[in-house]
Write a protein that holds these residues in place. Structure first.
Motif, PDB file in Angstrom:
ATOM      1  N   UNK A   1       0.841  -1.192   0.000  1.00 19.99           N
ATOM      2  CA  UNK A   1       0.000   0.000   0.000  1.00 19.99           C
ATOM      3  C   UNK A   1       0.886   1.256   0.000  1.00 19.99           C
ATOM      4  N   UNK A   2       0.518   2.274  -0.803  1.00 20.97           N
ATOM      5  CA  UNK A   2       1.300   3.507  -0.890  1.00 20.97           C
ATOM      6  C   UNK A   2       0.403   4.744  -0.857  1.00 20.97           C
ATOM      7  N   UNK A   3      -0.805   4.591  -0.328  1.00 18.94           N
ATOM      8  CA  UNK A   3      -1.738   5.714  -0.344  1.00 18.94           C
ATOM      9  C   UNK A   3      -1.241   6.875   0.514  1.00 18.94           C
ATOM     10  N   UNK A   4      -0.639   6.567   1.667  1.00 17.35           N
ATOM     11  CA  UNK A   4      -0.214   7.625   2.582  1.00 17.35           C
ATOM     12  C   UNK A   4       1.190   8.132   2.267  1.00 17.35           C
ATOM     13  N   UNK A   5       1.958   7.381   1.480  1.00 22.56           N
ATOM     14  CA  UNK A   5       3.353   7.754   1.253  1.00 22.56           C
ATOM     15  C   UNK A   5       3.460   9.091   0.522  1.00 22.56           C
ATOM     16  N   UNK A   6       2.435   9.437  -0.257  1.00 27.82           N
ATOM     17  CA  UNK A   6       2.491  10.673  -1.036  1.00 27.82           C
ATOM     18  C   UNK A   6       2.598  11.890  -0.132  1.00 27.82           C
ATOM     19  N   UNK A   7       1.779  11.931   0.961  1.00 25.29           N
ATOM     20  CA  UNK A   7       1.862  13.118   1.815  1.00 25.29           C
ATOM     21  C   UNK A   7       2.982  13.029   2.848  1.00 25.29           C
ATOM     22  N   UNK A   8       3.529  11.831   3.045  1.00 29.80           N
ATOM     23  CA  UNK A   8       4.648  11.692   3.976  1.00 29.80           C
ATOM     24  C   UNK A   8       5.980  11.976   3.282  1.00 29.80           C
ATOM     25  N   UNK A   9       6.029  11.734   1.952  1.00 27.15           N
ATOM     26  CA  UNK A   9       7.317  11.807   1.257  1.00 27.15           C
ATOM     27  C   UNK A   9       7.999  13.172   1.362  1.00 27.15           C
ATOM     28  N   UNK A  10       7.282  14.320   1.268  1.00 29.95           N
ATOM     29  CA  UNK A  10       7.990  15.603   1.442  1.00 29.95           C
ATOM     30  C   UNK A  10       8.725  15.683   2.773  1.00 29.95           C
ATOM     31  N   UNK A  11       8.130  15.131   3.840  1.00 31.62           N
ATOM     32  CA  UNK A  11       8.784  15.172   5.140  1.00 31.62           C
ATOM     33  C   UNK A  11      10.040  14.294   5.135  1.00 31.62           C
ATOM     34  N   UNK A  12       9.959  13.117   4.470  1.00 32.53           N
ATOM     35  CA  UNK A  12      11.139  12.246   4.394  1.00 32.53           C
ATOM     36  C   UNK A  12      12.254  12.939   3.609  1.00 32.53           C
TER      37      UNK A  12
END
Length: 735
Positions: free
Chosen positions: A137-148
């Motif tokens: 699943x990668x639904x949440x990774x989109x909004x987390x990726x800028x922080x990473x």
């Protein structure tokens, strides 16, 4: 000031008595002075109230930030507890995502409530994803990726922080792997990323230790406008701005003024009494505030579940105790780890696990008493230190501790059996600093657990040498296959009646560049822990099939680990190797431990059947050492059982053992299963096997494991056998 005021006020009344206007003026002056005094007092109280509110707000901010930091550390501990770096990287490199997910992503989700778990490379590219326990699943990774990306760009890897946007909010932890994964073609180092969603439940649990109410998260640098709310800014890794945690503050100063001002307005004539009341209330508020601050400091040093001291406080206390230790004083450090705690969590539930941890914490604390300090580092790892005058005192306390830990813990539905492994290190004889003392206590704990658990081990110098040697072997083992250091040896299997060689068991050896030739017992278990045993097994199988072409007519038995055989595509891999090498499947036998049939599954049964359909035999090794009966064996298409060498050691001296061997032989033959006796070393044992009709045997009486060239030569000499069928110059073959 107060005394001067009342003197002037009373004097003014007396002097002004003859003149009404004078009295009026005096009264006005007195009232004015009183009003000024009241205003001054009100101003003082307002100022004091504001200061108290400011201190209370600062205390609440510090407590909330401490709770947030403690939760970040809890996530770090959860990641370090759940992940074995070498295991994770090995599974990622091999593409075994299902096992990686089961032991890493899903474990963090189920066991610690971490909703999102990822593995990224050094540029933030996603290599593995688990969201809410579902892999891929990668639904949440989109909004987390800028922080990473921001954490990596700012060099924040290895730290934690808040990530908040319109899509959600959570606590982000980026934890780089300390080792490189050369098998993975991605920028190094890789890093594990977890996100714990910052929902209302988590916010309130963070606020509970500080007694805060109605905590809310606001994105952006929004000021807290409501007079009853307090806020603190937190860096937002999402966009580099600041988010705000706001709550309804206690504001003790405002509550004080709310009660004091009406009293000041009504009871101006009783100013002194009001003064005393306000001072008393102020003292009470100050005392309550001081007590609250002390409570916050105490809570910050305690483990939330057991009430024991946490890691940070314990290490500070240990360092202080070592620094203040007299030159001839002894200080004993204990590392205590519960045996099979994960099994209790998995079978009885986390509630039972928490109950067990609390019970163990109480028992350790009561045993150590006020003389020492007890803490919990997380999970099921407890620590303690105490001073001691002599060795007898240390031994007595350790005996009491082991006795206190062994009784079962009632949990309402039954009893939880508990045992613990304990590592002991002592200052100054083992180490002088806290870091060295803890490292050596941990080494002793590792030896205690490696000894089977429920035991105590004291640090000794050779333990550290052994651990360093083990780490050296672990480091080298990962590349031994690529460097061509693994070799195959062949031990003959002999027809007992004629003495002729009828087959060979292949055995893996590791020619270590520094330590020389290592036997399987020195590295196979380690390979299983590192999850590289599958590669070693398939290498040994392929090499044996290639080399055995020079051993015409001989059956070849290859040892395979249970974890390798449980692989879903194991039978297909065997078929591919047979096709690649052109080896006759009727000559091949897969050898596995007998315990594999005890914990069987439908998939394993299908693998057995698939091997038999290909014509490959299956042998159970070390038969008789476990709990598998021939009843278990009969449910699988097993072609051979191998009587363990421990039986042969007593076969000629213990009639009961001899009877057991004969019984197993006859029962196996009734099931049409071949039997081979292992570990035959004397002619007396050989005579016994001939008497009971054992068909085949192997052992050093015939030959040790041989290089392929020696095995070929042995067969050549067998072709020159004497008329009675015995191999010519057998002693030479055994050499």
């Amino acid at each position: 000031m107060e005394q001067r005021f009342w003197t002037a006020f009373q004097g003014g009344i007396a002097i002004s008595r003859p003149s009404g206007r004078h009295v009026h003026r005096s009264l006005l002056a007195g009232l004015g002075a009183l009003a000024l005094l009241v205003a001054g007092l009100v101003g003082v109280f307002v100022y004091a109230g504001m200061k108290q509110d400011e201190k209370a707000g600062m205390r609440e901010r510090l407590a909330l930030l401490a709770a947030l930091h403690a939760h970040e550390e809890l996530i770090q501990q959860a990641m370090s507890t759940s992940e074995d770096e070498r295991q994770v990287l090995g599974q990622l490199a091999s593409g075994d995502i299902a096992r990686l997910h089961e032991r890493f992503g899903r474990r963090l989700n189920d066991g610690f409530g971490l909703e999102f778990v990822y593995i990224i490379d050094a540029k933030g590219n996603l290599l593995y994803s688990s969201e809410n326990g579902k892999t891929g699943e990668q639904k949440a990774f989109a909004w987390i990726r800028p922080a990473i990306t921001r954490a990596l760009a700012e060099g924040r890897a290895g730290r934690a922080g808040l990530v908040a946007s319109k899509d959600g909010a959570g606590i982000l932890v980026v934890r780089p792997f300390s080792e490189r994964a050369d098998d993975i073609k991605a920028p190094q180092p890789l890093a594990a990323v977890t996100v714990d969603l910052l929902d209302d439940s988590l916010l309130q649990s963070l606020a509970a230790p500080a007694h805060l109410h109605d905590v809310q998260l606001r994105t952006g640098r929004t000021a807290t406008n409501h007079p009853d709310r307090v806020g603190t800014a937190v860096p937002n890794l999402f966009d580099g701005t600041e988010a705000e945690l706001a709550w309804r503050g206690a504001q003790p100063g405002r509550s004080l003024l709310r009660n004091a001002l009406p009293a000041l307005a009504v009871l101006t004539t009783l100013l002194s009494v009001t003064f005393l009341v306000m001072m008393f209330r102020a003292l009470r508020v100050a005392a309550a505030l001081a007590a609250s601050e002390a409570q916050a400091r105490e809570m910050a040093s305690r483990d939330y579940l057991t009430g024991l001291f946490n890691r940070g406080y314990f290490i500070e206390a240990l360092e202080s105790a070592l620094a203040g230790r007299a030159p001839d004083a002894r200080l004993v450090l204990l590392f205590i780890d519960l045996d099979d705690f994960k099994l209790i969590n998995d079978t009885a539930g986390h509630g039972a696990g928490d109950l067990l941890l609390k019970a163990v914490a109480t028992r350790v604390a009561l045993t150590i008493g006020d003389r020492g300090v007890v803490g919990r580092f997380g999970g099921d790892e407890f620590v303690a230190f105490f001073p001691a005058a002599n060795a007898g005192e240390i031994d007595a306390l350790l005996d009491r501790l082991q006795a206190a830990l062994r009784p079962p813990v009632p949990d309402g539905a039954g009893e939880l059996r508990v045992s613990a492994s304990i590592g002991v290190a002592e200052a100054p004889q083992d180490a002088a600093t806290a870091s060295d003392l803890m490292r050596r206590a941990d080494i002793a704990l590792y030896r205690a657990k490696d000894s089977g658990g429920d035991t105590l081990c004291r640090f000794e110098t050779q333990l550290e040498s052994e651990r360093n040697a083990r780490r050296e072997i672990e480091t080298a083992l990962g590349g031994a296959l690529e460097r061509g250091e693994l070799v195959i040896t062949y031990q003959p299997q002999v027809d007992v009646a004629s003495g002729r060689v009828v087959g060979f068991e292949t055995l893996l050896r590791w020619d270590h560049p520094k330590l020389g030739r290592l036997l399987p017992a020195q590295f196979i278990a380690m390979a299983e822990e590192m999850h590289i045993i599958g590669g070693l097994d398939l290498y040994g199988l392929r090499r044996a099939c290639m080399e055995a072409a020079a051993l015409p007519g001989m059956s070849i038995s290859v040892n395979i680990a249970p974890s390798t055989m449980r692989s879903a595509d194991f039978a297909q891999q065997i078929g591919a190797i047979l096709k690649e090498t052109g080896f006759d499947p009727a000559r091949l036998e897969i050898e596995v431990p007998e315990t594999i049939v005890l914990n069987s599954s439908a998939e394993l049964s299908r693998t057995f059947e698939a091997l038999r359909e290909q014509g490959v035999g299956v042998a159970l090794d070390d038969y008789g050492t476990g709990y598998a009966s021939l009843h278990h064996v009969s449910r699988f298409p097993v072609t051979r059982i191998k009587i363990d060498r421990s039986f042969m050691l007593k076969a000629c001296s213990d009639p009961d053992v001899a009877a057991v061997i004969e019984h197993k032989l006859k029962l196996a033959q009734s099931l049409r299963i071949n039997v081979t006796a292992e570990g035959v070393e004397t002619r007396e044992q050989l005579r016994f096997l001939r008497e009971i009709g054992m068909p085949t045997a192997q052992g050093y009486l015939f030959a040790p494991p041989l290089p392929i060239a020696a095995a070929i030569d042995m067969l050549r000499r067998q072709d020159e056998a004497l008329p009675d069928g015995m191999v010519r110059a057998k002693a030479g073959g055994a050499g």
